[in-house]
Design a protein around this motif. Structure first.
Motif, short mmCIF file in Angstrom:
data_model
loop_
_atom_site.label_atom_id
_atom_site.label_comp_id
_atom_site.label_asym_id
_atom_site.label_seq_id
_atom_site.Cartn_x
_atom_site.Cartn_y
_atom_site.Cartn_z
N PRO A 16 0.81 -1.23 0.00
CA PRO A 16 0.00 0.00 0.00
C PRO A 16 0.84 1.27 0.00
O PRO A 16 0.32 2.36 -0.29
CB PRO A 16 -0.84 -0.13 1.27
N ARG A 17 2.12 1.16 0.32
CA ARG A 17 2.98 2.35 0.31
C ARG A 17 3.35 2.78 -1.11
O ARG A 17 3.88 3.88 -1.29
CB ARG A 17 4.27 2.06 1.11
N ARG A 18 3.07 1.93 -2.09
CA ARG A 18 3.40 2.25 -3.47
C ARG A 18 2.11 2.35 -4.28
O ARG A 18 1.91 1.65 -5.29
CB ARG A 18 4.37 1.22 -4.05
N ALA A 19 1.24 3.22 -3.83
CA ALA A 19 -0.07 3.40 -4.46
C ALA A 19 -0.05 4.58 -5.43
O ALA A 19 0.84 5.44 -5.38
CB ALA A 19 -1.13 3.62 -3.39
N LEU A 20 -1.03 4.60 -6.31
CA LEU A 20 -1.24 5.70 -7.24
C LEU A 20 -2.66 6.23 -7.01
O LEU A 20 -3.59 5.86 -7.70
CB LEU A 20 -1.09 5.22 -8.69
N PRO A 21 -2.84 7.09 -6.00
CA PRO A 21 -4.20 7.51 -5.64
C PRO A 21 -4.96 8.23 -6.75
O PRO A 21 -6.19 8.12 -6.81
CB PRO A 21 -3.98 8.42 -4.43
N ALA A 22 -4.26 8.95 -7.62
CA ALA A 22 -4.95 9.65 -8.70
C ALA A 22 -5.17 8.76 -9.91
O ALA A 22 -6.23 8.78 -10.53
CB ALA A 22 -4.17 10.90 -9.10
N THR A 23 -4.18 7.94 -10.24
CA THR A 23 -4.25 7.08 -11.42
C THR A 23 -5.02 5.80 -11.15
O THR A 23 -5.76 5.31 -12.02
CB THR A 23 -2.83 6.72 -11.89
N ASP A 24 -4.88 5.25 -9.95
CA ASP A 24 -5.43 3.93 -9.63
C ASP A 24 -6.13 3.95 -8.27
O ASP A 24 -5.74 3.25 -7.35
CB ASP A 24 -4.29 2.90 -9.64
N PRO A 25 -7.19 4.77 -8.13
CA PRO A 25 -7.81 4.91 -6.81
C PRO A 25 -8.46 3.63 -6.30
O PRO A 25 -8.56 3.43 -5.09
CB PRO A 25 -8.85 6.02 -7.04
N ARG B 155 -7.51 15.79 -18.20
CA ARG B 155 -8.11 17.00 -17.60
C ARG B 155 -7.97 17.01 -16.08
O ARG B 155 -8.35 18.00 -15.44
CB ARG B 155 -9.60 17.08 -17.99
N ASP B 156 -7.44 15.94 -15.51
CA ASP B 156 -7.30 15.85 -14.05
C ASP B 156 -5.87 16.26 -13.67
O ASP B 156 -4.92 15.51 -13.94
CB ASP B 156 -7.58 14.42 -13.59
N PRO B 157 -5.68 17.41 -13.03
CA PRO B 157 -4.31 17.86 -12.69
C PRO B 157 -3.58 16.88 -11.79
O PRO B 157 -2.36 16.71 -11.91
CB PRO B 157 -4.54 19.21 -11.99
N ALA B 158 -4.30 16.23 -10.88
CA ALA B 158 -3.65 15.27 -9.98
C ALA B 158 -3.12 14.07 -10.76
O ALA B 158 -2.03 13.55 -10.47
CB ALA B 158 -4.62 14.81 -8.90
N TYR B 159 -3.86 13.62 -11.74
CA TYR B 159 -3.44 12.50 -12.58
C TYR B 159 -2.17 12.87 -13.36
O TYR B 159 -1.21 12.10 -13.40
CB TYR B 159 -4.57 12.15 -13.54
N VAL B 160 -2.17 14.05 -13.95
CA VAL B 160 -1.02 14.51 -14.73
C VAL B 160 0.21 14.66 -13.84
O VAL B 160 1.32 14.26 -14.20
CB VAL B 160 -1.35 15.82 -15.46
N ALA B 161 0.01 15.22 -12.64
CA ALA B 161 1.13 15.43 -11.73
C ALA B 161 1.68 14.10 -11.23
O ALA B 161 2.90 13.94 -11.08
CB ALA B 161 0.69 16.30 -10.56
N GLU B 162 0.80 13.15 -10.98
CA GLU B 162 1.25 11.85 -10.48
C GLU B 162 2.09 11.13 -11.54
O GLU B 162 3.13 10.53 -11.23
CB GLU B 162 0.04 11.00 -10.11
N ARG B 163 1.66 11.18 -12.78
CA ARG B 163 2.45 10.58 -13.85
C ARG B 163 3.81 11.26 -13.96
O ARG B 163 4.85 10.58 -14.08
CB ARG B 163 1.70 10.69 -15.18
#
Length: 324
Positions: A44-53, A175-183
């Protein structure tokens, strides 16, 4: 009598297991030895909350690692019996493996195992050579062997329908800034044990591209190196969409990828239509298949490249402490 796996067996098999693919190459897995069995868990420490919620991508990745783990153990002559999601109270544990009756590996297991180190996502344009019918049949059979299905899209209409869904999903995600930033946080311009090296990102997208490309900081393409106008597109699906189904789909995905590698084929994954729920449903309806799409793929013949890096295997192992 073999009462359980050893730490040495786990370490050897995990070296191959970690070669599995994962979203943004986050490598979201851990392996531990427990009561003689090997347990594979989502980290769980290697999660992608914006890409893979929902955790879908992490479970697919761990399923792929599980298939490699099974292969490595089988080729070593110590095959395993696998139980998926064995502990209802601990959903992070996706599988438990215990020793099965020792036997010699099958020729198929040996061929797929030999492909583990050669498999990587190829995001560059493919050559125009068509994928022959026998290779297509092998890919479909690989998915079926893991109780999943693989739909190979035939004809311009089917490919264009998939491309429209994929591009629509891509626009929603972008269009999701959090998704773009996470990538962006997982793009690596310097050597690193995880993430996607910018050099492996493939050429930058251009307006004429049929299928969407993730923005991994790719380079400008050379003149005349457009993506293939009629790609072979495949959609992998499972009968359901529970967490267990997703782990099973990850195993099927890795079997398909290794089968493709063994056949000399290159693959890039197209997950945008899966990441957006409305797009996934539109894709399912367009296919007319019972079940749930779990991954899209572009398959063809490409120029050899290199695999993305992996963390040292010791970082993902939990082994019992041996008294001094």
């Amino acid at each position: 009598m073999n009462t359980g796996f050893t730490g040495e067996q786990l370490r050897a098999a995990a070296i191959d297991a970690v070669r599995a693919p994962s979203l943004h190459n986050i490598q979201p897995w851990r392996f531990r030895l427990h009561d003689g069995g090997i347990e594979l868990s989502v980290d769980p420490r290697r999660a992608l909350p914006a890409t893979d919620p929902s955790g879908w991508g992490a479970r697919i990745a761990c399923g792929a690692a599980l298939f490699n783990l099974r292969l490595a153990l089988a080729v070593a002559g110590t095959p395993a019996t696998v139980r998926l999601r064995p502990y209802p109270a601990d959903p992070n544990v996706v599988a438990r493996l215990v020793p099965d009756v020792p036997r010699r590996p099958t020729p198929t297991e040996q061929s797929l195992y030999a492909a583990i180190g050669r498999r990587f996502s190829n995001r560059a344009p493919f050559w125009p050579d068509p994928v022959p019918a026998d290779a297509r049949w092998r890919l479909a059979e690989a998915a079926r062997a893991e109780q999943c299905w693989l739909e190979l899209l035939i004809g311009t209409g089917a490919v264009n329908a998939f491309a429209e869904v994929a591009r629509s999903a891509h626009r929603v995600l972008e269009r999701d800034p959090a998704y773009v930033a996470e990538r962006a946080a997982w793009i690596r311009s310097e050597p690193a044990p995880d993430g996607v090296p910018a050099a492996a990102g493939g050429p930058r997208s251009e307006p004429q591209d049929l299928l969407p490309q993730r923005g991994f900081g790719g380079r400008d393409r050379a003149p005349g190196r457009d993506y293939e106008p009629e790609p072979l597109v495949a959609v992998l699906g499972s009968t359901g969409n529970t967490a267990t189904d997703q782990v099973a789909a990850g195993q099927a995905l890795q079997r398909v990828l290794l089968t493709a590698t063994d056949a000399g084929l290159s693959v890039s994954m197209i997950s945008q239509p899966i990441e957006v729920s409305g797009a996934r449903e539109a894709l399912r309806l367009s296919l007319g298949r019972f079940g749930t799409p779990q991954m899209g793929m572009r398959i063809g013949y490409g120029q050899p490249g290199t695999a993305t890096p992996r963390r040292p295997v010791g970082e993902v192992l939990d082994l019992p402490v041996v008294p001094a």
